[in-house]
Design an enzyme around this catalytic site. Structure first.
Site, PDB file in Angstrom:
ATOM      1  N   ASP A  67       0.864  -1.254  -0.125  1.00  0.00           N
ATOM      2  CA  ASP A  67      -0.061  -0.108  -0.020  1.00  0.00           C
ATOM      3  C   ASP A  67       0.969   1.267  -0.206  1.00  0.00           C
ATOM      4  O   ASP A  67       1.949   1.245   0.138  1.00  0.00           O
ATOM      5  CB  ASP A  67      -0.983  -0.101   1.185  1.00  0.00           C
ATOM      6  CG  ASP A  67      -0.142  -0.411   2.380  1.00  0.00           C
ATOM      7  OD1 ASP A  67       0.891  -0.444   2.480  1.00  0.00           O
ATOM      8  OD2 ASP A  67      -1.116  -0.630   3.461  1.00  0.00           O
ATOM      9  N   ASN A 136      -7.238  -2.609  14.654  1.00  0.00           N
ATOM     10  CA  ASN A 136      -8.632  -2.610  14.603  1.00  0.00           C
ATOM     11  C   ASN A 136      -8.722  -4.094  13.534  1.00  0.00           C
ATOM     12  O   ASN A 136      -9.841  -4.374  12.755  1.00  0.00           O
ATOM     13  CB  ASN A 136      -9.412  -1.592  13.882  1.00  0.00           C
ATOM     14  CG  ASN A 136      -8.667  -1.271  12.347  1.00  0.00           C
ATOM     15  OD1 ASN A 136      -7.819  -1.827  12.197  1.00  0.00           O
ATOM     16  ND2 ASN A 136      -9.306  -0.120  11.870  1.00  0.00           N
ATOM     17  N   GLU A 143     -10.000  -1.866   5.448  1.00  0.00           N
ATOM     18  CA  GLU A 143     -10.336  -1.551   6.723  1.00  0.00           C
ATOM     19  C   GLU A 143     -11.602  -2.417   7.043  1.00  0.00           C
ATOM     20  O   GLU A 143     -12.226  -2.855   6.205  1.00  0.00           O
ATOM     21  CB  GLU A 143     -10.725  -0.010   6.726  1.00  0.00           C
ATOM     22  CG  GLU A 143      -9.552   1.020   6.604  1.00  0.00           C
ATOM     23  CD  GLU A 143      -8.665   1.308   7.922  1.00  0.00           C
ATOM     24  OE1 GLU A 143      -8.822   0.367   8.779  1.00  0.00           O
ATOM     25  OE2 GLU A 143      -8.208   2.302   8.244  1.00  0.00           O
TER      26      GLU A 143
HETATM   27  C1  GLP Z   1      -0.387   0.476   8.563  1.00  0.00           C
HETATM   28  C2  GLP Z   1      -0.087  -0.294   7.287  1.00  0.00           C
HETATM   29  C3  GLP Z   1      -0.189  -1.685   7.578  1.00  0.00           C
HETATM   30  C4  GLP Z   1       0.383  -2.289   8.827  1.00  0.00           C
HETATM   31  C5  GLP Z   1      -0.241  -1.626   9.995  1.00  0.00           C
HETATM   32  C6  GLP Z   1       0.306  -1.713  11.399  1.00  0.00           C
HETATM   33  O1  GLP Z   1      -1.798   0.784   8.712  1.00  0.00           O
HETATM   34  N1  GLP Z   1      -0.738  -0.211   6.404  1.00  0.00           N
HETATM   35  O2  GLP Z   1       0.213  -2.480   6.548  1.00  0.00           O
HETATM   36  O3  GLP Z   1       0.278  -3.656   9.129  1.00  0.00           O
HETATM   37  O4  GLP Z   1      -0.139   0.008   9.670  1.00  0.00           O
HETATM   38  O5  GLP Z   1       1.427  -1.072  11.718  1.00  0.00           O
HETATM   39  P1  GLP Z   1       2.434  -1.324  12.768  1.00  0.00           P
HETATM   40  O6  GLP Z   1       3.153  -2.352  12.439  1.00  0.00           O
HETATM   41  O7  GLP Z   1       3.233  -0.228  13.039  1.00  0.00           O
HETATM   42  O8  GLP Z   1       1.442  -1.558  14.116  1.00  0.00           O
END
Ligand code: GLP
Length: 250
Positions: A67, A136, A143
């Protein structure tokens, strides 16, 4: 599904890096699906270390990232392209032209998303997809409530995700409200999935995703339907699974 519980973040990262390394050694020209966020940083550090020691080469690897924030240039320090360059690509021998991240400045997001789906198909599909998980239960930027049938698409980020990701920006207002993201369908088409989770703040989402029903409200729950998923986490993130009686390997 295989579940590996590690004592520490470092051990978790080493285990995840091991699985990625095995994929690269087994198929040097494999297609890796890569993820951003705080969770995989240690995994990438371990891969860089093994590359520097001469144990691993990415010379033939192709990569596609999950993404990208809409509106951020590849040079913006919070863009996911910048994250990948600074955490991994700049430190290994992967060919720049073999790394693919969605363009956050695309004039027409729909055209960009369609081209990305074609790119993944033209590469022959994803051999191993690395995932993190949002608090979440989101994966990539899919989402709660998003359709499981979607391929790469334009996403409106939820307040929960904006809040969670604000820690990387100077202020909450600077967090983009939209992103381009692979859809659940792209992720589920990967031949293998490796999901990494750490910290108590992920424990409930992990429990809901793997012990609860498969539901669009918890996007990661769809992984229960994938035939080849490995979950690697630390104790804090996995304790609810262990308490529910799931078989957890050390
Ligand atoms: C973002 C990314 C996800 C990732 C999530 C969790 O929203 N788009 O791919 O898994 O964050 O991030 P973290 O590893 O910092 O908790």
């Amino acid at each position: 599904m295989r579940i590996y519980q590690a004592e520490t973040y470092q051990a978790m990262s080493r285990r995840a890096a091991n699985i990625i390394s095995a994929q690269v050694i087994y198929k040097p020209d494999c297609v890796l699906g890569l993820a951003t966020g705080g969770t995989p940083v240690g995994t990438y550090q371990q891969l860089v270390e093994w590359f520097q020691k001469g144990d691993l080469s990415f010379a033939e690897v192709r990569s596609v990232n999950l993404d990208e924030y809409l509106g951020l240039s590849p040079h913006h320090e919070q863009s996911y392209r910048y994250f990948m360059q600074t955490n991994l690509f700049d430190h290994i021998d992967i060919k720049p032209e073999n790394t693919h991240v969605l363009n956050g400045l695309a004039k027409d997001p729909a055209v960009e998303c369609a081209a990305y789906n074609k790119l993944i198909r033209d590469l022959g599909g994803i051999d191993l997809q690395l995932l993190g998980m949002g608090r979440n239960g989101h994966i990539a930027f899919n989402e709660p409530g998003d359709d499981f049938g979607l391929e790469t698409h334009l996403v409106s980020l939820t307040e929960n995700t904006i809040e969670a990701n604000a820690r990387f920006f100077a202020s909450r207002d600077e967090v983009p409200r939209h992103a381009l993201s692979m859809g659940i369908k792209n992720i589920m088409n990967a031949r293998r999935i490796l999901i990494v989770v750490n910290g108590e703040e992920k424990a409930e989402a992990v429990y809901q995703a793997f012990c609860g029903p498969v539901t669009k409200q918890v996007p990661a729950s769809v992984l229960q339907l994938h035939p080849n998923v490995t979950l690697v986490g630390d104790k804090a993130a996995l304790h609810k699974l262990a308490e529910a009686g799931e078989t957890v390997c050390g």
